[in-house]
Design a protein around this motif. Structure first.
Motif, short mmCIF file in Angstrom:
data_model
loop_
_atom_site.label_atom_id
_atom_site.label_comp_id
_atom_site.label_asym_id
_atom_site.label_seq_id
_atom_site.Cartn_x
_atom_site.Cartn_y
_atom_site.Cartn_z
N ILE A 98 -30.06 0.29 40.97
CA ILE A 98 -30.39 0.02 39.31
C ILE A 98 -30.97 1.40 38.88
CG2 ILE A 98 -31.68 -1.14 37.93
CD1 ILE A 98 -31.41 -3.54 39.83
N THR A 99 -31.90 1.85 39.87
CA THR A 99 -32.77 3.33 39.33
C THR A 99 -31.69 4.34 39.06
OG1 THR A 99 -34.56 2.70 40.62
CG2 THR A 99 -34.30 4.90 40.03
N LEU A 100 -30.74 4.51 40.12
CA LEU A 100 -29.62 5.60 39.82
C LEU A 100 -28.75 5.32 38.63
CD1 LEU A 100 -28.83 6.41 43.75
CD2 LEU A 100 -30.06 7.70 42.03
N ALA A 101 -28.35 4.04 38.42
CA ALA A 101 -27.61 3.70 37.35
C ALA A 101 -28.28 3.92 35.89
CB ALA A 101 -27.09 2.24 37.38
N LEU A 102 -29.72 3.60 35.93
CA LEU A 102 -30.44 3.94 34.83
C LEU A 102 -30.50 5.28 34.74
CD1 LEU A 102 -32.60 2.43 32.37
CD2 LEU A 102 -34.10 2.78 34.28
N ILE A 103 -30.97 6.11 35.40
CA ILE A 103 -31.18 7.46 35.51
C ILE A 103 -29.85 8.22 34.82
CG2 ILE A 103 -31.27 9.78 36.53
CD1 ILE A 103 -33.37 8.14 38.38
N ASP A 104 -28.75 7.60 35.30
CA ASP A 104 -27.30 8.21 34.73
C ASP A 104 -27.17 7.91 33.46
OD1 ASP A 104 -24.69 9.46 35.17
OD2 ASP A 104 -23.91 7.60 35.18
N TYR A 105 -27.40 6.65 33.06
CA TYR A 105 -27.45 6.36 31.54
C TYR A 105 -28.22 6.96 30.67
CZ TYR A 105 -27.94 3.27 27.58
OH TYR A 105 -27.86 2.65 26.12
N GLN A 106 -29.50 7.18 31.07
CA GLN A 106 -30.52 7.92 30.28
C GLN A 106 -30.02 9.63 30.13
OE1 GLN A 106 -34.09 7.23 32.43
NE2 GLN A 106 -34.40 5.36 30.99
N ASN A 107 -29.37 10.10 31.13
CA ASN A 107 -28.75 11.47 30.99
C ASN A 107 -27.84 11.49 30.05
OD1 ASN A 107 -30.80 12.59 32.82
ND2 ASN A 107 -29.53 12.30 34.44
N ARG A 108 -26.97 10.63 30.27
CA ARG A 108 -25.52 10.28 29.42
C ARG A 108 -26.25 10.34 27.91
NH1 ARG A 108 -23.62 6.58 32.77
NH2 ARG A 108 -23.91 5.05 31.11
N ARG A 109 -27.06 9.65 27.34
CA ARG A 109 -27.60 9.39 26.04
C ARG A 109 -28.10 10.86 25.64
NH1 ARG A 109 -24.26 6.73 26.35
NH2 ARG A 109 -24.16 4.78 26.34
N ALA A 110 -29.17 11.32 26.67
CA ALA A 110 -29.71 12.68 26.29
C ALA A 110 -28.86 13.83 25.76
CB ALA A 110 -30.67 12.87 27.20
N LEU A 111 -27.77 13.85 26.65
CA LEU A 111 -26.72 14.74 26.37
C LEU A 111 -25.88 14.36 25.02
CD1 LEU A 111 -24.86 15.29 29.90
CD2 LEU A 111 -26.26 17.04 28.37
N GLU A 112 -25.51 13.30 25.07
CA GLU A 112 -24.87 12.86 23.61
C GLU A 112 -25.93 13.10 22.32
OE1 GLU A 112 -24.14 8.65 24.01
OE2 GLU A 112 -22.37 9.04 25.42
N GLY A 113 -26.98 13.01 22.52
CA GLY A 113 -28.12 13.25 21.33
C GLY A 113 -28.24 14.74 21.45
N PHE A 114 -28.20 15.37 22.35
CA PHE A 114 -28.14 17.05 22.23
C PHE A 114 -26.69 17.42 21.44
CE2 PHE A 114 -26.80 21.18 23.99
CZ PHE A 114 -27.96 21.99 23.60
N ARG A 115 -25.59 16.90 22.15
CA ARG A 115 -24.49 17.37 21.38
C ARG A 115 -24.37 17.15 19.83
NH1 ARG A 115 -21.56 15.21 26.80
NH2 ARG A 115 -21.55 17.15 27.90
N ARG A 116 -24.90 15.83 19.46
CA ARG A 116 -24.83 15.31 18.29
C ARG A 116 -25.73 16.16 17.41
NH1 ARG A 116 -24.88 10.30 19.24
NH2 ARG A 116 -27.11 10.24 19.80
N HIS A 117 -26.89 16.69 17.93
CA HIS A 117 -27.84 17.37 17.00
C HIS A 117 -27.21 18.86 16.78
CE1 HIS A 117 -31.68 19.09 15.78
NE2 HIS A 117 -31.33 20.11 16.64
#
Length: 138
Positions: A98-117
């Motif tokens: 669960i921890t690893l999947a959560l970190i992976d999810y949070q990293n994907r969201r952060a990258l998407e936000g960076f790319r969008r910005h």
């Protein structure tokens, strides 16, 4: 025992048994069948088709509370600071999955936000200056 399955788009990362502590007065441990995907943990109750979904967008973190000879106790903390207690056998490693999947999810969201910005910044730089903006320029 949880079993790891190959990761892919929307595929199951982990599936198996874990226990959730009830919110009732006696706080009994109830067995659940857990299904972990890249964006949520789904919990199925016994023989019924009822499912409770914990989407990673609503999870803040996973705290490992205690290791004993038989169980690993851990808590999922939601974004509104609700704590949900779980336990699993040490061999199943649900807390780690669960921890690893959560970190992976949070990293994907952060990258998407960076790319969008970044894309929005590039798009605004490429827009031609209006006559009004040119008149205001020194």
């Amino acid at each position: 025992m949880a079993s790891k399955i190959m990761k892919g788009s929307g595929e199951i990362l982990c599936e198996g048994e874990l226990e959730k502590r009830s919110d009732s007065l006696f706080q009994l441990w109830k067995k659940k069948r857990g299904v972990l995907t890249e964006d949520r943990l789904s919990l199925y109750s016994g023989s019924s088709d009822r499912v409770k979904e914990l989407r990673f967008s609503s999870i803040l973190k996973v705290d490992c509370v205690e290791h004993t000879n038989k169980y690993v106790y851990f808590t999922v903390v939601t974004t509104n600071f609700k704590e949900i207690d779980f336990r699993c056998t040490g061999k199943s490693s649900w807390n780690a999955f669960i921890t690893l999947a959560l970190i992976d999810y949070q990293n994907r969201r952060a990258l998407e936000g960076f790319r969008r910005h970044r894309f929005q910044g590039v798009a605004s730089e490429e827009q031609p200056e209006s006559e009004e903006q040119r008149a205001l320029s020194p």
